[in-house]
Design an enzyme around this catalytic site. Structure first.
Site, PDB file in Angstrom:
ATOM      1  N   ALA A  10       0.663  -1.232   0.049  1.00  0.00           N
ATOM      2  CA  ALA A  10       0.066   0.110   0.040  1.00  0.00           C
ATOM      3  C   ALA A  10       0.873   1.149   0.110  1.00  0.00           C
ATOM      4  O   ALA A  10       0.319   2.273   0.695  1.00  0.00           O
ATOM      5  CB  ALA A  10      -1.020  -0.061   1.168  1.00  0.00           C
ATOM      6  N   ALA A  11       2.183   1.221  -0.738  1.00  0.00           N
ATOM      7  CA  ALA A  11       2.918   2.425  -0.510  1.00  0.00           C
ATOM      8  C   ALA A  11       2.765   3.255  -1.794  1.00  0.00           C
ATOM      9  O   ALA A  11       3.259   4.235  -1.767  1.00  0.00           O
ATOM     10  CB  ALA A  11       4.304   1.774  -0.611  1.00  0.00           C
ATOM     11  N   ARG A  16      -3.438   9.067 -10.349  1.00  0.00           N
ATOM     12  CA  ARG A  16      -4.484   9.100 -11.132  1.00  0.00           C
ATOM     13  C   ARG A  16      -5.843   9.504 -10.203  1.00  0.00           C
ATOM     14  O   ARG A  16      -6.799   9.822 -11.029  1.00  0.00           O
ATOM     15  CB  ARG A  16      -4.540   7.934 -12.115  1.00  0.00           C
ATOM     16  CG  ARG A  16      -3.702   7.755 -13.089  1.00  0.00           C
ATOM     17  CD  ARG A  16      -3.991   6.993 -14.301  1.00  0.00           C
ATOM     18  NE  ARG A  16      -4.063   5.761 -14.150  1.00  0.00           N
ATOM     19  CZ  ARG A  16      -4.758   4.525 -14.486  1.00  0.00           C
ATOM     20  NH1 ARG A  16      -5.916   5.118 -14.921  1.00  0.00           N
ATOM     21  NH2 ARG A  16      -4.333   3.554 -14.246  1.00  0.00           N
ATOM     22  N   LYS A  23      -4.432   6.609  -1.954  1.00  0.00           N
ATOM     23  CA  LYS A  23      -5.272   5.857  -2.762  1.00  0.00           C
ATOM     24  C   LYS A  23      -6.113   5.048  -1.829  1.00  0.00           C
ATOM     25  O   LYS A  23      -7.392   4.791  -2.090  1.00  0.00           O
ATOM     26  CB  LYS A  23      -4.662   5.502  -3.832  1.00  0.00           C
ATOM     27  CG  LYS A  23      -5.453   4.311  -4.795  1.00  0.00           C
ATOM     28  CD  LYS A  23      -4.811   3.964  -6.011  1.00  0.00           C
ATOM     29  CE  LYS A  23      -3.860   2.869  -5.999  1.00  0.00           C
ATOM     30  NZ  LYS A  23      -3.659   2.326  -7.185  1.00  0.00           N
ATOM     31  N   GLY A  81       9.646  -0.743  -6.659  1.00  0.00           N
ATOM     32  CA  GLY A  81       9.127  -2.230  -7.061  1.00  0.00           C
ATOM     33  C   GLY A  81       8.353  -2.856  -6.155  1.00  0.00           C
ATOM     34  O   GLY A  81       8.606  -3.003  -4.805  1.00  0.00           O
ATOM     35  N   THR A  82       7.637  -3.831  -6.768  1.00  0.00           N
ATOM     36  CA  THR A  82       6.825  -4.705  -5.802  1.00  0.00           C
ATOM     37  C   THR A  82       7.585  -5.816  -5.007  1.00  0.00           C
ATOM     38  O   THR A  82       7.304  -6.065  -3.925  1.00  0.00           O
ATOM     39  CB  THR A  82       5.747  -5.474  -6.586  1.00  0.00           C
ATOM     40  OG1 THR A  82       6.260  -6.023  -7.686  1.00  0.00           O
ATOM     41  CG2 THR A  82       4.576  -4.478  -7.204  1.00  0.00           C
ATOM     42  N   GLY A 141       0.902  -7.939 -16.370  1.00  0.00           N
ATOM     43  CA  GLY A 141       1.879  -9.258 -16.427  1.00  0.00           C
ATOM     44  C   GLY A 141       1.219 -10.324 -16.940  1.00  0.00           C
ATOM     45  O   GLY A 141       0.048 -10.624 -16.560  1.00  0.00           O
ATOM     46  N   LYS A 334     -30.237   9.896  18.048  1.00  0.00           N
ATOM     47  CA  LYS A 334     -28.700   9.869  18.286  1.00  0.00           C
ATOM     48  C   LYS A 334     -28.344   9.374  19.615  1.00  0.00           C
ATOM     49  O   LYS A 334     -28.851  10.026  20.790  1.00  0.00           O
ATOM     50  CB  LYS A 334     -27.895  11.003  18.064  1.00  0.00           C
ATOM     51  CG  LYS A 334     -26.523  10.959  18.036  1.00  0.00           C
ATOM     52  CD  LYS A 334     -25.916  12.313  18.595  1.00  0.00           C
ATOM     53  CE  LYS A 334     -25.868  12.148  20.228  1.00  0.00           C
ATOM     54  NZ  LYS A 334     -24.991  13.237  20.640  1.00  0.00           N
ATOM     55  N   TYR A 349     -36.328  15.183  17.470  1.00  0.00           N
ATOM     56  CA  TYR A 349     -34.893  15.079  17.775  1.00  0.00           C
ATOM     57  C   TYR A 349     -34.556  14.237  19.148  1.00  0.00           C
ATOM     58  O   TYR A 349     -35.109  14.722  20.296  1.00  0.00           O
ATOM     59  CB  TYR A 349     -34.068  16.017  17.492  1.00  0.00           C
ATOM     60  CG  TYR A 349     -32.679  15.764  18.038  1.00  0.00           C
ATOM     61  CD1 TYR A 349     -31.853  15.048  17.276  1.00  0.00           C
ATOM     62  CD2 TYR A 349     -32.010  16.270  19.231  1.00  0.00           C
ATOM     63  CE1 TYR A 349     -30.484  14.743  17.708  1.00  0.00           C
ATOM     64  CE2 TYR A 349     -30.867  16.209  19.753  1.00  0.00           C
ATOM     65  CZ  TYR A 349     -30.255  15.380  18.958  1.00  0.00           C
ATOM     66  OH  TYR A 349     -28.757  14.731  19.296  1.00  0.00           O
TER      67      TYR A 349
HETATM   68  C1  UD1 Z   1       1.829  -5.279 -10.990  1.00  0.00           C
HETATM   69  C2  UD1 Z   1       2.434  -6.717 -11.494  1.00  0.00           C
HETATM   70  C3  UD1 Z   1       1.704  -7.287 -12.731  1.00  0.00           C
HETATM   71  C4  UD1 Z   1       0.428  -7.382 -12.421  1.00  0.00           C
HETATM   72  C5  UD1 Z   1      -0.063  -5.969 -11.924  1.00  0.00           C
HETATM   73  C6  UD1 Z   1      -1.776  -6.380 -11.709  1.00  0.00           C
HETATM   74  C7  UD1 Z   1       4.819  -6.499 -10.614  1.00  0.00           C
HETATM   75  C8  UD1 Z   1       6.038  -6.345 -11.159  1.00  0.00           C
HETATM   76  N1  UD1 Z   1       3.750  -6.586 -11.612  1.00  0.00           N
HETATM   77  O1  UD1 Z   1       1.965  -4.384 -11.884  1.00  0.00           O
HETATM   78  O2  UD1 Z   1       2.424  -8.250 -13.311  1.00  0.00           O
HETATM   79  O3  UD1 Z   1      -0.517  -7.796 -13.566  1.00  0.00           O
HETATM   80  O4  UD1 Z   1       0.403  -5.495 -10.811  1.00  0.00           O
HETATM   81  O5  UD1 Z   1      -2.298  -5.078 -11.203  1.00  0.00           O
HETATM   82  O6  UD1 Z   1       4.668  -6.711  -9.654  1.00  0.00           O
HETATM   83  N2  UD1 Z   1       3.592  -1.139  -4.747  1.00  0.00           N
HETATM   84  C9  UD1 Z   1       4.409  -0.764  -3.665  1.00  0.00           C
HETATM   85  N3  UD1 Z   1       5.453  -0.573  -3.491  1.00  0.00           N
HETATM   86  C10 UD1 Z   1       6.323  -0.335  -4.830  1.00  0.00           C
HETATM   87  C11 UD1 Z   1       5.674  -0.616  -5.971  1.00  0.00           C
HETATM   88  C12 UD1 Z   1       4.303  -0.854  -5.880  1.00  0.00           C
HETATM   89  O7  UD1 Z   1       3.673  -0.773  -2.618  1.00  0.00           O
HETATM   90  O8  UD1 Z   1       7.764  -0.167  -4.850  1.00  0.00           O
HETATM   91  C13 UD1 Z   1       2.333  -1.453  -4.561  1.00  0.00           C
HETATM   92  C14 UD1 Z   1       1.460  -0.307  -5.342  1.00  0.00           C
HETATM   93  O9  UD1 Z   1       0.964   0.801  -4.553  1.00  0.00           O
HETATM   94  C15 UD1 Z   1       0.256  -1.161  -5.946  1.00  0.00           C
HETATM   95  C16 UD1 Z   1       0.838  -2.454  -6.074  1.00  0.00           C
HETATM   96  O10 UD1 Z   1       1.969  -2.612  -5.184  1.00  0.00           O
HETATM   97  O11 UD1 Z   1      -0.734  -1.209  -5.029  1.00  0.00           O
HETATM   98  C17 UD1 Z   1       1.047  -2.724  -7.631  1.00  0.00           C
HETATM   99  O12 UD1 Z   1       2.097  -1.895  -8.080  1.00  0.00           O
HETATM  100  P1  UD1 Z   1       1.712  -1.175  -9.343  1.00  0.00           P
HETATM  101  O13 UD1 Z   1       3.215  -0.359  -9.744  1.00  0.00           O
HETATM  102  O14 UD1 Z   1       0.637  -0.858  -9.838  1.00  0.00           O
HETATM  103  O15 UD1 Z   1       2.212  -2.397 -10.337  1.00  0.00           O
HETATM  104  P2  UD1 Z   1       1.874  -2.725 -11.854  1.00  0.00           P
HETATM  105  O16 UD1 Z   1       2.838  -2.309 -12.758  1.00  0.00           O
HETATM  106  O17 UD1 Z   1       0.468  -2.599 -11.990  1.00  0.00           O
END
Ligand code: UD1
Ligand code: MG
Length: 452
Positions: A10-11, A16, A23, A81-82, A141, A334, A349
């Site tokens: 949730a980072a 958008r 979010k 990244g995730t 992906g 209330k 009320y």
């Molecule tokens: C990711 C997947 C993709 C999948 C898609 C589904 C990866 C590399 N790709 O892509 O295969 O189809 O989700 O929606 O995992 N987040 C963090 N920290 C980070 C990066 C992301 O907390 O450093 C959180 C984001 O807030 C989000 C989620 O992880 O809730 C997914 O990240 P996002 O950047 O949207 O990944 P996608 O490119 O959509």
């Protein structure tokens, strides 16, 4: 049974959404998206829950612990990244042995059955990924399958034309043994089109080490991620459609289902009837055989069996209604307990109060509970009769079987069985109205004449 831990990502910023609110804190059915994700993960009965926060970390951590005080939040300072995000959860999972399930704070609708199917697949495979057949695979992906075996996940940006033609997509949800998962994550690099640490790389790495991986598929609507206000509205609509269908299946009559709005935690008993345009805020329980009439708004309240509410009633937090209570039009309640069979039927009320059994509260009655600084209690006993337009200036009590005269301003306690009158005494002046009319009409005639 294998212990489970949840890691919820949730980072992300949610650019958008165009919002100051992170979010994952935008609500669907009265609860933040994050809470929906936590609720779906709860079916795994996780021993630990870790929320990876980044943008708006403090607010996100607070929402998480408000919902589940045992949830631990960790900070991902930079969103690399995730895989990097999941790695931040590692210290919080120190000493944990079992499976880690990675969920997403912006993906609210994963069903319990789906996570159960993943847990079940984990008995046979080291890594389990949740996939779905995408109607429009877009930038998701892609899952590269060989029979039941998941060989690799390829991100859209890095995929060949051939790989992009695959429609089985990655939801992002993944499950693996904690030790295995963190070992794999250690090996993830960032040499890819996005320059990010992809969690999805753990699949290829697992296969290269001779571990097994598979994908479980779920309906696409479960994997719906929210990235914009339009998608938030779609998520709300999807939630409401399901909640209405579920209520009807549970034996609740909805006269016009499309106009009734439920919260994420609304409970309604069998054979209750809900008329059009009723809105539920969070934390409402309506028991069986109640009747919620049109245009009522309920929040944080409890309606017992046989209650009749509305039309146009407003029940606010702390409204506790016993069986067969009637609350009518333009009545607001209330923080008040209303006992069995009592009636507050018109234009009232009632706040910070207790009303006894079978008491009747007349039209226009108000508990004057607020002195501008403090709130005070009003206590009304059983079988009392509160005359129309009574002002009950709290703190004040009215005993069992007592009455107040219409229009009274009650500032002193009324003992049981007493009649309280607190209003100016009426004076009749014979013939006075007629004289007054004549005088006024004469004045008007004179004025009209002068104007001509
Ligand atoms: C990711 C997947 C993709 C999948 C898609 C589904 C990866 C590399 N790709 O892509 O295969 O189809 O989700 O929606 O995992 N987040 C963090 N920290 C980070 C990066 C992301 O907390 O450093 C959180 C984001 O807030 C989000 C989620 O992880 O809730 C997914 O990240 P996002 O950047 O949207 O990944 P996608 O490119 O959509
Ligand atoms: Mg995304």
């Amino acid at each position: 049974m294998t212990e489970k831990a949840l890691v919820i990502l949730a980072a992300g910023k949610g650019t958008r959404m165009n919002s100051d609110l992170p979010k994952v804190l935008h609500p669907v059915a009265g609860a933040p998206l994050l809470v929906h994700a936590m609720k779906s993960g709860a079916m795994l009965e996780p021993a630990r829950t870790v929320i990876v926060t980044g943008h708006g970390a403090e607010a996100v951590a607070k929402a998480a612990s408000d919902w589940d005080e045992e949830a631990v939040s960790v900070l991902q300072e930079e969103q690399l990244g995730t895989a990097h995000a999941v790695a931040q959860a590692r210290p919080a999972l120190e000493g944990f042995e079992g499976d880690v399930f990675v969920l997403y704070g912006d993906t609210p609708f994963i069903r319990p059955e789906t996570l159960e199917a993943m847990a079940e697949a984990r008995l046979r495979h080291d890594v389990v990924v949740l996939g779905f057949e995408a109607a429009d695979p877009g930038r998701y992906g892609r899952l590269l399958m060989q029979g039941e075996v998941l060989e690799k996940i390829v991100e859209f940006k890095d995929a060949s034309e051939e790989e992009r033609a695959i429609t089985l997509c990655n939801s992002g949800v993944i499950a693996a043994d904690a030790k295995v998962l963190f070992d794999l994550i250690d090996a993830v690099g960032c040499e890819n089109a996005a320059g990010e640490y992809y969690l999805t790389d753990v699949v290829g790495l697992a296969r290269a080490r001779g571990l097994s991986a598979t994908a479980v598929a779920c309906p696409e609507e479960e994997t719906m991620g929210i990235n914009s206000r339009a998608e938030l509205a779609q998520a709300e609509a999807a939630f409401q459609t399901r909640a209405r269908a579920q209520a009807m299946e549970d034996g609740v009559t909805l006269t016009a289902p499309e106009t009734v709005f439920f919260a994420h935690d609304t409970v309604v008993g069998r054979d209750t009837v809900i008329e059009p345009n009723v809105v539920f805020g969070s934390d409402v329980t309506v028991e069986s055989e109640a009747h919620i009439r049109a245009f009522s708004h309920l929040e944080g309240c409890h309606v017992s069996r046989g209650g009749v509410i509305g039309p146009y009633a407003r029940l606010r937090p702390g409204a506790e209604l016993a069986e067969d209570v009637k609350v009518g039009n333009f009545v607001e309640i209330k923080a008040a307990r209303i006992d069995r069979g009592a009636k507050v039927n018109h234009l009232s009320y009632i706040g910070d109060a207790e009303i006894g059994e079978e008491t009747n509260v007349g039209a226009g009655t108000i508990t004057c509970n607020y002195d501008g600084v403090f709130k005070h209690q009003t206590r009304i006993g059983a079988r009392a009769f509160i005359g129309s337009n009574t002002m009950l200036v709290a703190p004040v009590s009215v005993g069992d079987d007592a009455m107040t005269g219409s229009g009274s301003v009650i500032t002193q306690d009324v003992e049981p069985g007493a009649l309280a009158l607190a209003r100016a005494k009426q004076v009749n002046k014979p013939g006075f109205a007629r004289k007054l009319f004549e005088m006024l009409k004469a004045r008007k005639a004179k004025a009209t004449k002068e104007a001509q």
